[in-house]
Scaffold this active site. Structure first.
Site, mmCIF file in Angstrom:
data_model
loop_
_atom_site.group_PDB
_atom_site.id
_atom_site.type_symbol
_atom_site.label_atom_id
_atom_site.label_comp_id
_atom_site.label_asym_id
_atom_site.label_seq_id
_atom_site.Cartn_x
_atom_site.Cartn_y
_atom_site.Cartn_z
ATOM 1 N N HIS A 56 19.784 -5.445 32.299
ATOM 2 C CA HIS A 56 20.754 -5.969 31.325
ATOM 3 C C HIS A 56 22.097 -6.169 32.002
ATOM 4 O O HIS A 56 22.301 -5.747 33.140
ATOM 5 C CB HIS A 56 20.858 -5.075 30.086
ATOM 6 C CG HIS A 56 21.435 -3.715 30.314
ATOM 7 N ND1 HIS A 56 20.828 -2.761 31.116
ATOM 8 C CD2 HIS A 56 22.579 -3.122 29.848
ATOM 9 C CE1 HIS A 56 21.562 -1.658 31.120
ATOM 10 N NE2 HIS A 56 22.639 -1.856 30.363
ATOM 11 N N HIS A 58 25.275 -5.129 31.654
ATOM 12 C CA HIS A 58 26.422 -4.215 31.757
ATOM 13 C C HIS A 58 26.853 -4.005 33.208
ATOM 14 O O HIS A 58 26.030 -3.899 34.120
ATOM 15 C CB HIS A 58 26.099 -2.870 31.104
ATOM 16 C CG HIS A 58 26.133 -2.926 29.605
ATOM 17 N ND1 HIS A 58 25.510 -2.013 28.801
ATOM 18 C CD2 HIS A 58 26.744 -3.823 28.770
ATOM 19 C CE1 HIS A 58 25.731 -2.313 27.522
ATOM 20 N NE2 HIS A 58 26.465 -3.417 27.484
ATOM 21 N N ASP A 60 27.890 -1.520 34.851
ATOM 22 C CA ASP A 60 27.385 -0.352 35.593
ATOM 23 C C ASP A 60 25.913 -0.511 35.983
ATOM 24 O O ASP A 60 25.299 0.424 36.509
ATOM 25 C CB ASP A 60 27.622 0.953 34.808
ATOM 26 C CG ASP A 60 26.843 1.014 33.513
ATOM 27 O OD1 ASP A 60 26.637 -0.043 32.887
ATOM 28 O OD2 ASP A 60 26.426 2.126 33.112
ATOM 29 N N HIS A 61 25.360 -1.705 35.754
ATOM 30 C CA HIS A 61 24.010 -2.029 36.231
ATOM 31 C C HIS A 61 24.012 -3.256 37.145
ATOM 32 O O HIS A 61 22.999 -3.571 37.760
ATOM 33 C CB HIS A 61 23.063 -2.264 35.041
ATOM 34 C CG HIS A 61 22.806 -1.006 34.267
ATOM 35 N ND1 HIS A 61 21.613 -0.320 34.324
ATOM 36 C CD2 HIS A 61 23.622 -0.270 33.454
ATOM 37 C CE1 HIS A 61 21.696 0.770 33.579
ATOM 38 N NE2 HIS A 61 22.905 0.810 33.035
ATOM 39 N N HIS A 114 20.271 -2.280 22.780
ATOM 40 C CA HIS A 114 21.433 -1.822 23.558
ATOM 41 C C HIS A 114 22.281 -3.038 23.926
ATOM 42 O O HIS A 114 23.485 -3.080 23.685
ATOM 43 C CB HIS A 114 20.939 -1.068 24.791
ATOM 44 C CG HIS A 114 22.016 -0.624 25.717
ATOM 45 N ND1 HIS A 114 22.915 0.359 25.392
ATOM 46 C CD2 HIS A 114 22.337 -1.029 26.974
ATOM 47 C CE1 HIS A 114 23.747 0.541 26.409
ATOM 48 N NE2 HIS A 114 23.428 -0.289 27.379
ATOM 49 N N ASP A 133 18.716 0.963 29.973
ATOM 50 C CA ASP A 133 19.429 1.780 28.993
ATOM 51 C C ASP A 133 18.790 1.695 27.606
ATOM 52 O O ASP A 133 19.472 1.883 26.591
ATOM 53 C CB ASP A 133 20.903 1.351 28.901
ATOM 54 C CG ASP A 133 21.715 1.785 30.112
ATOM 55 O OD1 ASP A 133 21.155 2.480 30.993
ATOM 56 O OD2 ASP A 133 22.898 1.416 30.180
ATOM 57 N N HIS A 171 20.370 6.379 33.307
ATOM 58 C CA HIS A 171 21.417 7.413 33.337
ATOM 59 C C HIS A 171 20.846 8.828 33.290
ATOM 60 O O HIS A 171 19.798 9.063 32.685
ATOM 61 C CB HIS A 171 22.371 7.252 32.134
ATOM 62 C CG HIS A 171 23.219 6.033 32.207
ATOM 63 N ND1 HIS A 171 24.447 6.020 32.835
ATOM 64 C CD2 HIS A 171 23.014 4.771 31.745
ATOM 65 C CE1 HIS A 171 24.975 4.793 32.738
ATOM 66 N NE2 HIS A 171 24.126 4.019 32.079
HETATM 67 ZN ZN LIG Z 1 24.068 -0.444 29.434
#
Ligand SMILES: [Zn+2]
Length: 255
Positions: A56, A58, A60-61, A114, A133, A171
């Protein structure tokens, strides 16, 4: 030849993971939170990066994608409906598509909720699933771009995988998830056993994943919204599972 995996920590509490096909030498990074830890993992394993499989959009990915792509010329595969929000995408995929990493094959499962276009990569032959996530050990992602109904349906698709499917998530949230889950199901013996196991793992400096679908079915309250005891615990006995899931998710948001 079975797939090999290499798990590592990055950013504050993200997991990075590589999947490697020793027959062909192909290696995929599942997401790329940041470049340096992925490079360190490649050096530690001696593997050559050929692919990045994105779950996805985001940051942080995806924060490490551009740098890794420019250095390794790897192919970046991403969910079609989020591709515009992800840097340097080579291939886009949707529900049911098959993605090759050398001789390994992943089936794409759309798991919106998400984010609106979140996907999971399921390597059926290797009984491995990379769920980003959407599903965490004893938890699930926040419902940011979708509805609780959508998220519940996505979690049900993952719950339908074989029990011995190993689950890699985005995570390390397991201990906090367990603390919350125990407020709903304090007497669930599988959850209590998982709490002991996670405490030992964290004390030993080990990751709490991979987990399995079978373990999560027994101990993850977010996969158990259709269990009568969970419905009763949140005061919604007899209501639709998606509504019970929404209430459990809302309680976690407030916890
Ligand atoms: Zn995420």
């Amino acid at each position: 030849m079975p797939a090999e995996t290499h798990l590592f920590r990055c950013l504050k509490d993200n997991f990075g993971v590589l999947i490697h096909d020793s027959a062909t030498g192909a290696t995929a990074s599942i997401d790329a939170p940041e470049a340096a830890p992925v490079e360190a993992a490649l050096r530690a394993t001696g593997w050559r990066l050929t692919d990045i499989l994105v779950t996805h959009h985001h940051a942080d990915h995806t924060g490490g994608i551009a740098e890794l792509k420019s250095r390794h010329r790897c192919r970046v595969t991403a969910p079609r409906s989020e591709a515009a929000r992800i840097p340097v995408v080579d291939a886009t995929v949707a529900e049911g598509d098959m993605v090759k990493v050398g001789g390994l094959t992943a089936r794409v499962v759309e798991t919106p909720g998400h984010t609106s276009g979140h996907i999971a990569y399921v390597f059926e032959q290797d009984k491995l699933a990379f769920v980003g996530d959407t599903l965490f050990s004893i938890g699930c992602g926040r419902v940011i771009e979708g509805t609780p109904e959508m998220m519940w349906a996505s979690l049900m698709k993952l719950r339908a995988l074989p029990d011995d499917t190993r689950i890699y998530c985005g995570h390390e949230y397991t201990e906090a998830n367990i603390r919350f889950a125990l407020t709903i199901e304090p007497d669930n013996p599988d959850l209590r056993a998982r709490a002991d196991e996670a405490r030992r793992q964290v004390a030993a400096g080990q990751p709490t994943i991979p987990t399995t679908i079978g373990e999560e079915k027994r101990a993850n309250v977010f996969l158990r919204a259709d269990v009568p005891a969970v419905a009763a615990a949140v005061g919604l006995a007899g209501r639709p599972a998606a509504q019970i899931f929404a209430e459990v998710r809302e309680r976690k948001n407030r916890s």
